[in-house]
Motif scaffolding. Structure first.
Motif, PDB file in Angstrom:
ATOM      1  N   LEU A  50       3.190  -9.368   4.109  1.00  0.00           N
ATOM      2  CA  LEU A  50       2.958  -8.418   5.203  1.00  0.00           C
ATOM      3  C   LEU A  50       3.730  -7.131   4.973  1.00  0.00           C
ATOM      4  O   LEU A  50       3.199  -6.021   5.144  1.00  0.00           O
ATOM      5  CB  LEU A  50       3.366  -9.045   6.537  1.00  0.00           C
ATOM      6  N   ILE A  51       4.996  -7.252   4.604  1.00  0.00           N
ATOM      7  CA  ILE A  51       5.824  -6.052   4.421  1.00  0.00           C
ATOM      8  C   ILE A  51       5.399  -5.284   3.173  1.00  0.00           C
ATOM      9  O   ILE A  51       5.414  -4.045   3.156  1.00  0.00           O
ATOM     10  CB  ILE A  51       7.308  -6.446   4.386  1.00  0.00           C
ATOM     11  N   GLN A  52       4.985  -5.975   2.126  1.00  0.00           N
ATOM     12  CA  GLN A  52       4.505  -5.284   0.929  1.00  0.00           C
ATOM     13  C   GLN A  52       3.233  -4.489   1.241  1.00  0.00           C
ATOM     14  O   GLN A  52       3.044  -3.370   0.725  1.00  0.00           O
ATOM     15  CB  GLN A  52       4.240  -6.286  -0.203  1.00  0.00           C
ATOM     16  N   GLU A  53       2.360  -5.048   2.056  1.00  0.00           N
ATOM     17  CA  GLU A  53       1.152  -4.315   2.444  1.00  0.00           C
ATOM     18  C   GLU A  53       1.531  -3.083   3.256  1.00  0.00           C
ATOM     19  O   GLU A  53       0.947  -1.994   3.069  1.00  0.00           O
ATOM     20  CB  GLU A  53       0.221  -5.224   3.245  1.00  0.00           C
ATOM     21  N   ALA A  54       2.494  -3.221   4.157  1.00  0.00           N
ATOM     22  CA  ALA A  54       2.952  -2.057   4.912  1.00  0.00           C
ATOM     23  C   ALA A  54       3.538  -1.008   3.978  1.00  0.00           C
ATOM     24  O   ALA A  54       3.302   0.205   4.140  1.00  0.00           O
ATOM     25  CB  ALA A  54       3.993  -2.495   5.944  1.00  0.00           C
ATOM     26  N   ARG A 100       2.744  -0.463   0.829  1.00  0.00           N
ATOM     27  CA  ARG A 100       1.666   0.182   0.074  1.00  0.00           C
ATOM     28  C   ARG A 100       0.986   1.276   0.900  1.00  0.00           C
ATOM     29  O   ARG A 100       0.645   2.354   0.384  1.00  0.00           O
ATOM     30  CB  ARG A 100       0.642  -0.863  -0.385  1.00  0.00           C
ATOM     31  N   ARG A 101       0.768   0.989   2.174  1.00  0.00           N
ATOM     32  CA  ARG A 101       0.103   1.990   3.024  1.00  0.00           C
ATOM     33  C   ARG A 101       0.970   3.234   3.193  1.00  0.00           C
ATOM     34  O   ARG A 101       0.465   4.366   3.131  1.00  0.00           O
ATOM     35  CB  ARG A 101      -0.215   1.376   4.388  1.00  0.00           C
ATOM     36  N   VAL A 102       2.253   3.026   3.439  1.00  0.00           N
ATOM     37  CA  VAL A 102       3.134   4.176   3.635  1.00  0.00           C
ATOM     38  C   VAL A 102       3.264   4.968   2.330  1.00  0.00           C
ATOM     39  O   VAL A 102       3.205   6.210   2.323  1.00  0.00           O
ATOM     40  CB  VAL A 102       4.518   3.719   4.133  1.00  0.00           C
ATOM     41  N   HIS A 103       3.429   4.278   1.210  1.00  0.00           N
ATOM     42  CA  HIS A 103       3.587   4.951  -0.074  1.00  0.00           C
ATOM     43  C   HIS A 103       2.324   5.725  -0.457  1.00  0.00           C
ATOM     44  O   HIS A 103       2.396   6.862  -0.969  1.00  0.00           O
ATOM     45  CB  HIS A 103       3.922   3.935  -1.171  1.00  0.00           C
ATOM     46  N   HIS A 104       1.169   5.116  -0.215  1.00  0.00           N
ATOM     47  CA  HIS A 104      -0.088   5.806  -0.543  1.00  0.00           C
ATOM     48  C   HIS A 104      -0.211   7.091   0.263  1.00  0.00           C
ATOM     49  O   HIS A 104      -0.592   8.144  -0.291  1.00  0.00           O
ATOM     50  CB  HIS A 104      -1.270   4.883  -0.251  1.00  0.00           C
ATOM     51  N   ARG A 105       0.096   7.040   1.536  1.00  0.00           N
ATOM     52  CA  ARG A 105      -0.011   8.251   2.372  1.00  0.00           C
ATOM     53  C   ARG A 105       1.007   9.299   1.924  1.00  0.00           C
ATOM     54  O   ARG A 105       0.695  10.502   1.848  1.00  0.00           O
ATOM     55  CB  ARG A 105       0.212   7.867   3.834  1.00  0.00           C
ATOM     56  N   ALA A 106       2.219   8.865   1.613  1.00  0.00           N
ATOM     57  CA  ALA A 106       3.268   9.808   1.217  1.00  0.00           C
ATOM     58  C   ALA A 106       2.949  10.498  -0.100  1.00  0.00           C
ATOM     59  O   ALA A 106       3.393  11.640  -0.338  1.00  0.00           O
ATOM     60  CB  ALA A 106       4.608   9.084   1.120  1.00  0.00           C
ATOM     61  N   THR A 107       2.208   9.845  -0.970  1.00  0.00           N
ATOM     62  CA  THR A 107       1.903  10.424  -2.283  1.00  0.00           C
ATOM     63  C   THR A 107       0.568  11.157  -2.327  1.00  0.00           C
ATOM     64  O   THR A 107       0.262  11.828  -3.318  1.00  0.00           O
ATOM     65  CB  THR A 107       1.897   9.320  -3.363  1.00  0.00           C
ATOM     66  N   ALA A 138       3.387   1.394   9.120  1.00  0.00           N
ATOM     67  CA  ALA A 138       3.975   0.071   8.865  1.00  0.00           C
ATOM     68  C   ALA A 138       3.691  -0.887  10.010  1.00  0.00           C
ATOM     69  O   ALA A 138       3.298  -2.044   9.795  1.00  0.00           O
ATOM     70  CB  ALA A 138       5.476   0.215   8.648  1.00  0.00           C
ATOM     71  N   ALA A 139       3.879  -0.403  11.240  1.00  0.00           N
ATOM     72  CA  ALA A 139       3.616  -1.263  12.396  1.00  0.00           C
ATOM     73  C   ALA A 139       2.139  -1.640  12.469  1.00  0.00           C
ATOM     74  O   ALA A 139       1.783  -2.785  12.769  1.00  0.00           O
ATOM     75  CB  ALA A 139       4.057  -0.572  13.685  1.00  0.00           C
TER      76      ALA A 139
END
Length: 363
Positions: free
Chosen positions: A69-73, A75-82, A49-50
């Motif tokens: 900005l926060i939505q992009e963060a 997406r990155r966290v969710h993609h990695r988690a899944t 996220a950072a």
């Protein structure tokens, strides 16, 4: 408004082996992310996220830009988690502040990290926690005191990475000179009382590094049960650009030029030689200078930087002006008198020598 100072500090606390907090301090953007998920997953989530925010080149754009900005963060966290079984179920809070050129500070917030504002020595909590107990307090089902000791006080109702999209709280604050903004993880806000945070910020308002250290120390002294992160920044009035001096500075420079005309730099622009009429006046011609035509403009006092007369020429012109009333014959008459006086002295010396020689022969 401009960002006068900023500082960030983080500490794992007294009970955690790893620090799963992450922060962004990339003016005009500031943020804190508090990861969750156990093992190394929380650290990965907050770091992703950072990193998304740091790579954004935030610029401006108001609340819409902060949401992007926060939505992009998210997406990155969710993609990695899944896609990575080792990080399944991870997530992170995020609280971000974007200082815009128009003097507003725009906030985006998800989770239980917080933003505070110290203004006129009074502290205000700007964000609302997205936690179970906070929701119960807002509904009136719990008192603030009961919420502080509730066994489910750490249950978060909203975080980045748990869903493809996330609901982001946004708002803006009109900044004022002297404002101090604090963004922190709940490892600070849950360990240090509101009034103590206020007192620390008031005491260290001119030293944000000292304020960060004092806040972290207070959180550890209070138990240090979670990771502790504090990001601080202060705003002030815009300053005059060094490349564009103000009117007072320009006036001082003009006066300095007037006083130091004889110390020219090789790159200074020198005026062309004076007109022939003026040159003749300097050489002894006592004719009146030509009159300025009505359609000609004389240089103003403010043009000394573009039209400079060497000091030697100015002195010669002044000397010529002082001698204008002396009759033309006065100079040669003075020379003839000096010659006659010299001849008389010579004749007197010859007479003395003759007398001395005659006197010696007579003896």
């Amino acid at each position: 408004m401009r960002i006068a100072a900023s500082h960030a500090g983080t500490d794992p606390g007294r009970k955690r082996r790893r620090n799963e907090d992450a922060y962004v301090i990339a003016p005009p953007l500031f943020a804190v992310a508090d990861g969750m998920g156990g093992a190394q997953a929380g650290e990965v989530a907050s770091g992703l996220a950072a990193g998304a925010l740091e790579e954004s080149l935030a610029g401006d754009g108001g609340e819409r830009r902060v949401v992007e900005l926060i939505q992009e963060a998210n997406r990155r966290v969710h993609h990695r988690a899944t896609t990575d079984a080792a990080t399944a179920g991870m997530g992170t809070t995020i609280t971000a502040a974007l200082v815009e050129p128009d003097g507003r500070v725009v906030f985006g917030h998800v989770g239980d990290s917080r933003a505070y504002l110290l203004r006129d020595d009074k502290l205000e909590q700007l964000t609302d926690d997205h936690t179970l107990v906070a929701e119960l307090v807002r509904r009136g089902e719990l008192s603030p005191g009961e919420a502080e000791v509730h066994p489910q006080r750490s249950v978060i109702t909203r975080a980045l990475g748990t869903d493809p999209d996330v609901d982001v709280d946004t708002f803006a604050v009109e900044a004022r000179p002297g404002d101090i903004y604090l963004i922190c993880s709940d490892g600070l806000s849950s360990m240090v009382a509101f009034r103590e945070i206020e007192e620390i910020l008031r005491h260290h308002r001119a030293d944000l590094a000292g304020a960060s250290k004092a806040l972290i120390h207070a959180a550890n002294r209070g138990g240090g049960e979670d990771n502790i992160t504090a990001v601080l920044f202060a705003v002030a009035e815009e300053e005059a650009s060094a490349d564009e001096p103000d009117e007072v500075t320009r006036e001082i420079a003009r006066q300095s030029d007037d006083e130091d005309e004889d110390t020219l730099h090789p790159e200074d622009r020198i005026a062309p030689p004076p007109p022939r009429e003026l040159q003749q006046s300097l050489d002894g011609d006592r004719r009146e200078p030509p009159e300025t035509r009505d359609d000609e403009q004389t240089p103003s006092a403010s043009a000394v930087d573009t039209m400079v007369v060497p000091a030697s020429d100015i002195d010669a012109a002044l000397a010529a002006g002082e001698e204008e009333d002396v009759p033309q014959a006065s100079v040669p008459q003075a020379g003839l008198g000096r010659r006659l006086l010299a001849l008389l002295v010579i004749f007197a010396l010859i007479a003395v020598i003759v007398v001395l020689v005659w006197w010696g022969l007579a003896r």
